[in-house]
Design a protein around this motif. Structure first.
Motif, mmCIF file in Angstrom:
data_model
loop_
_atom_site.group_PDB
_atom_site.id
_atom_site.type_symbol
_atom_site.label_atom_id
_atom_site.label_comp_id
_atom_site.label_asym_id
_atom_site.label_seq_id
_atom_site.Cartn_x
_atom_site.Cartn_y
_atom_site.Cartn_z
ATOM 1 N N GLN A 1 0.497 -2.523 -7.713
ATOM 2 C CA GLN A 1 0.410 -2.844 -6.287
ATOM 3 C C GLN A 1 0.223 -4.342 -6.099
ATOM 4 O O GLN A 1 -0.388 -5.019 -6.935
ATOM 5 N N ASP A 2 0.784 -4.867 -5.012
ATOM 6 C CA ASP A 2 0.675 -6.278 -4.650
ATOM 7 C C ASP A 2 1.239 -7.191 -5.734
ATOM 8 O O ASP A 2 0.729 -8.289 -5.967
ATOM 9 N N SER B 1 0.857 -1.185 0.000
ATOM 10 C CA SER B 1 0.000 0.000 0.000
ATOM 11 C C SER B 1 0.892 1.234 0.000
ATOM 12 O O SER B 1 2.063 1.174 0.366
ATOM 13 N N THR C 1 5.141 4.046 2.647
ATOM 14 C CA THR C 1 4.613 2.934 1.860
ATOM 15 C C THR C 1 4.839 1.635 2.619
ATOM 16 O O THR C 1 5.902 1.449 3.210
#
Length: 226
Positions: free
Chosen positions: A160-161, A108, A213
Protein backbone atom coordinates in the motif's frame (compact mmCIF):
# COMPACT_ATOMS: atom_id res chain seq x y z
CA UNK A 1 41.87 66.87 1.21
CA UNK A 2 38.35 67.66 0.05
CA UNK A 3 38.90 65.53 -3.06
CA UNK A 4 39.95 62.58 -0.88
CA UNK A 5 36.85 62.95 1.31
CA UNK A 6 34.64 63.16 -1.75
CA UNK A 7 36.26 60.03 -3.20
CA UNK A 8 35.76 58.09 0.06
CA UNK A 9 32.13 59.25 0.22
CA UNK A 10 31.53 58.19 -3.38
CA UNK A 11 33.03 54.71 -2.86
CA UNK A 12 31.06 54.22 0.35
CA UNK A 13 27.84 55.25 -1.37
CA UNK A 14 28.48 52.84 -4.27
CA UNK A 15 29.16 49.95 -1.89
CA UNK A 16 25.96 50.71 0.04
CA UNK A 17 23.86 50.90 -3.13
CA UNK A 18 25.32 47.65 -4.41
CA UNK A 19 24.54 45.92 -1.11
CA UNK A 20 21.03 47.38 -1.09
CA UNK A 21 20.36 46.23 -4.64
CA UNK A 22 21.63 42.75 -3.83
CA UNK A 23 19.47 42.55 -0.70
CA UNK A 24 16.36 43.51 -2.68
CA UNK A 25 16.94 41.46 -5.78
CA UNK A 26 18.61 38.25 -4.68
CA UNK A 27 15.85 36.93 -2.40
CA UNK A 28 13.32 37.52 -5.15
CA UNK A 29 15.48 35.71 -7.68
CA UNK A 30 16.00 32.83 -5.30
CA UNK A 31 12.29 32.66 -4.60
CA UNK A 32 11.50 32.67 -8.28
CA UNK A 33 14.05 29.94 -8.95
CA UNK A 34 12.73 27.89 -6.06
CA UNK A 35 9.14 28.11 -7.23
CA UNK A 36 9.88 27.66 -10.93
CA UNK A 37 9.11 24.18 -12.23
CA UNK A 38 11.18 22.68 -14.97
CA UNK A 39 8.89 20.88 -17.44
CA UNK A 40 9.53 17.15 -17.39
CA UNK A 41 10.96 15.92 -20.65
CA UNK A 42 9.13 12.96 -22.12
CA UNK A 43 11.14 10.06 -23.52
CA UNK A 44 11.37 10.18 -27.28
CA UNK A 45 8.19 9.04 -29.02
CA UNK A 46 5.98 9.29 -25.94
CA UNK A 47 3.01 11.63 -25.50
CA UNK A 48 1.46 12.61 -22.18
CA UNK A 49 -2.22 11.75 -21.59
CA UNK A 50 -2.43 13.45 -18.18
CA UNK A 51 -1.16 16.96 -17.42
CA UNK A 52 -1.12 16.52 -13.64
CA UNK A 53 -3.44 19.48 -13.15
CA UNK A 54 -6.77 18.81 -14.88
CA UNK A 55 -8.89 16.01 -16.33
CA UNK A 56 -8.46 17.39 -19.84
CA UNK A 57 -8.92 14.55 -22.32
CA UNK A 58 -10.67 12.36 -19.74
CA UNK A 59 -14.19 11.89 -18.48
CA UNK A 60 -15.27 10.35 -15.20
CA UNK A 61 -16.66 6.95 -16.08
CA UNK A 62 -20.30 6.74 -15.03
CA UNK A 63 -20.17 3.30 -13.47
CA UNK A 64 -22.96 4.11 -11.02
CA UNK A 65 -21.98 3.75 -7.36
CA UNK A 66 -18.45 4.98 -8.07
CA UNK A 67 -16.26 7.03 -5.76
CA UNK A 68 -15.03 10.61 -6.26
CA UNK A 69 -12.43 11.38 -8.92
CA UNK A 70 -10.09 14.33 -8.53
CA UNK A 71 -6.66 15.70 -9.36
CA UNK A 72 -4.54 16.24 -6.26
CA UNK A 73 -0.84 17.08 -5.94
CA UNK A 74 -0.20 16.08 -9.54
CA UNK A 75 -1.99 12.74 -9.20
CA UNK A 76 -5.24 11.48 -10.66
CA UNK A 77 -7.04 10.02 -7.65
CA UNK A 78 -9.76 7.38 -8.02
CA UNK A 79 -11.75 7.35 -4.80
CA UNK A 80 -13.15 4.18 -3.29
CA UNK A 81 -16.65 3.38 -4.49
CA UNK A 82 -19.08 0.48 -4.34
CA UNK A 83 -17.57 -1.16 -7.40
CA UNK A 84 -15.51 0.48 -10.15
CA UNK A 85 -14.25 4.06 -10.06
CA UNK A 86 -12.42 5.28 -13.12
CA UNK A 87 -11.77 7.58 -16.04
CA UNK A 88 -12.15 7.04 -19.78
CA UNK A 89 -10.07 8.67 -22.50
CA UNK A 90 -12.22 10.85 -24.78
CA UNK A 91 -9.81 11.23 -27.69
CA UNK A 92 -8.71 8.91 -30.47
CA UNK A 93 -6.82 5.83 -29.42
CA UNK A 94 -4.85 3.30 -31.51
CA UNK A 95 -5.95 -0.32 -31.76
CA UNK A 96 -2.54 -1.91 -32.27
CA UNK A 97 1.16 -1.07 -32.32
CA UNK A 98 1.17 1.06 -29.20
CA UNK A 99 2.44 1.19 -25.64
CA UNK A 100 0.94 2.70 -22.51
CA UNK A 101 3.04 3.62 -19.51
CA UNK A 102 1.88 4.89 -16.12
CA UNK A 103 2.55 4.83 -12.42
CA UNK A 104 -0.13 3.64 -10.00
CA UNK A 105 -0.43 3.04 -6.29
CA UNK A 106 -3.01 1.66 -3.88
CA UNK A 107 -3.96 4.27 -1.30
CA UNK A 108 -6.54 2.16 0.54
CA UNK A 109 -8.64 -0.91 -0.12
CA UNK A 110 -7.90 -4.53 -0.92
CA UNK A 111 -8.55 -5.07 -4.62
CA UNK A 112 -7.22 -3.91 -7.97
CA UNK A 113 -5.82 -0.40 -8.10
CA UNK A 114 -5.26 -0.43 -11.85
CA UNK A 115 -7.74 -2.03 -14.21
CA UNK A 116 -6.66 -0.87 -17.65
CA UNK A 117 -9.12 -1.53 -20.48
CA UNK A 118 -7.56 -1.20 -23.93
CA UNK A 119 -8.18 -1.95 -27.63
CA UNK A 120 -6.74 -5.00 -29.36
CA UNK A 121 -7.47 -4.84 -33.09
CA UNK A 122 -11.29 -5.02 -33.32
CA UNK A 123 -11.93 -6.03 -29.71
CA UNK A 124 -10.92 -5.07 -26.16
CA UNK A 125 -9.21 -6.56 -23.15
CA UNK A 126 -8.29 -5.47 -19.61
CA UNK A 127 -5.04 -5.66 -17.68
CA UNK A 128 -5.83 -6.19 -14.01
CA UNK A 129 -3.21 -5.26 -11.40
CA UNK A 130 -3.92 -6.35 -7.84
CA UNK A 131 -7.29 -8.03 -8.33
CA UNK A 132 -9.20 -10.78 -6.51
CA UNK A 133 -8.25 -9.68 -3.04
CA UNK A 134 -4.98 -7.99 -3.99
CA UNK A 135 -2.39 -10.31 -5.60
CA UNK A 136 -3.67 -11.18 -9.09
CA UNK A 137 -2.15 -9.75 -12.27
CA UNK A 138 -3.46 -10.87 -15.64
CA UNK A 139 -5.68 -10.28 -18.64
CA UNK A 140 -9.48 -10.36 -18.51
CA UNK A 141 -10.83 -12.07 -20.33
CA UNK A 142 -9.23 -14.85 -22.38
CA UNK A 143 -11.68 -17.24 -24.05
CA UNK A 144 -14.30 -16.05 -21.57
CA UNK A 145 -12.12 -16.81 -18.54
CA UNK A 146 -11.09 -14.07 -16.08
CA UNK A 147 -7.53 -13.19 -15.12
CA UNK A 148 -7.96 -15.08 -11.85
CA UNK A 149 -8.25 -18.36 -13.73
CA UNK A 150 -6.70 -18.08 -17.19
CA UNK A 151 -3.15 -18.72 -18.35
CA UNK A 152 -2.01 -15.09 -17.87
CA UNK A 153 -2.56 -15.20 -14.10
CA UNK A 154 0.42 -14.15 -12.00
CA UNK A 155 0.44 -13.63 -8.23
CA UNK A 156 2.39 -10.63 -6.96
CA UNK A 157 2.43 -8.84 -3.62
CA UNK A 158 1.62 -5.13 -3.78
CA UNK A 159 2.39 -2.78 -0.93
CA UNK A 160 0.00 0.00 0.00
CA UNK A 161 1.06 3.59 -0.73
CA UNK A 162 3.83 2.38 -3.06
CA UNK A 163 4.18 3.54 -6.65
CA UNK A 164 4.44 0.84 -9.32
CA UNK A 165 5.49 1.50 -12.90
CA UNK A 166 3.13 -0.33 -15.25
CA UNK A 167 3.75 -0.67 -18.98
CA UNK A 168 1.49 -2.33 -21.55
CA UNK A 169 2.41 -3.11 -25.15
CA UNK A 170 -0.06 -4.19 -27.85
CA UNK A 171 1.35 -5.41 -31.15
CA UNK A 172 -0.07 -7.66 -33.87
CA UNK A 173 -0.66 -11.06 -32.29
CA UNK A 174 0.76 -10.20 -28.87
CA UNK A 175 0.01 -8.45 -25.57
CA UNK A 176 2.87 -7.76 -23.16
CA UNK A 177 2.94 -6.09 -19.76
CA UNK A 178 5.63 -5.14 -17.27
CA UNK A 179 5.55 -3.96 -13.67
CA UNK A 180 8.70 -2.20 -12.51
CA UNK A 181 10.56 -3.69 -15.52
CA UNK A 182 9.51 -7.23 -14.59
CA UNK A 183 7.70 -8.83 -17.51
CA UNK A 184 4.56 -10.46 -16.18
CA UNK A 185 2.41 -10.88 -19.30
CA UNK A 186 3.62 -12.27 -22.61
CA UNK A 187 0.52 -13.53 -24.36
CA UNK A 188 0.09 -14.66 -27.96
CA UNK A 189 -3.43 -13.70 -29.00
CA UNK A 190 -3.70 -15.90 -32.09
CA UNK A 191 -6.39 -18.57 -31.70
CA UNK A 192 -7.89 -16.93 -28.61
CA UNK A 193 -10.98 -14.81 -28.07
CA UNK A 194 -10.40 -11.60 -26.12
CA UNK A 195 -13.17 -9.81 -24.24
CA UNK A 196 -13.90 -7.60 -21.24
CA UNK A 197 -16.19 -8.00 -18.27
CA UNK A 198 -19.52 -6.13 -18.45
CA UNK A 199 -18.45 -3.94 -15.50
CA UNK A 200 -15.89 -2.11 -17.65
CA UNK A 201 -17.78 -1.67 -20.92
CA UNK A 202 -17.89 2.07 -20.25
CA UNK A 203 -14.08 2.15 -20.14
CA UNK A 204 -13.84 1.66 -23.90
CA UNK A 205 -11.84 2.54 -25.94
CA UNK A 206 -9.27 3.18 -23.20
CA UNK A 207 -9.88 3.61 -19.52
CA UNK A 208 -8.40 3.02 -16.10
CA UNK A 209 -10.34 2.07 -12.99
CA UNK A 210 -10.08 0.63 -9.51
CA UNK A 211 -12.40 -1.74 -7.66
CA UNK A 212 -13.58 -0.79 -4.14
CA UNK A 213 -10.14 0.74 -3.74
CA UNK A 214 -8.71 4.24 -3.65
CA UNK A 215 -5.92 4.51 -6.20
CA UNK A 216 -3.63 7.22 -7.50
CA UNK A 217 -2.25 7.50 -11.03
CA UNK A 218 0.42 9.70 -12.58
CA UNK A 219 2.67 9.97 -15.65
CA UNK A 220 0.10 8.40 -17.99
CA UNK A 221 1.74 8.20 -21.41
CA UNK A 222 1.16 6.76 -24.87
CA UNK A 223 3.61 5.71 -27.55
CA UNK A 224 2.53 4.66 -31.03
CA UNK A 225 4.57 2.78 -33.59
CA UNK A 226 4.46 2.98 -37.35
Amino acid sequence: MNNRINLIFTITALVFLTFLAGSCNNPQSKAENKSAKTPEELPQGWASLFDGETLDGWEITQFGPHGPVKVSEGNLVLGMGDGCTGVTWTGDFPHTNYEVSLEAKKVSGHDFFCGMTFPVDTTYCSLIVGGWGGPVVGLSSIDGVDASENETKILKKFEQDTWYHIRLKVSPGKIEAWIDDEKLVDFETSGHKLSIRPEVYLSRPFGICSWVTTAALRNIRLKTED
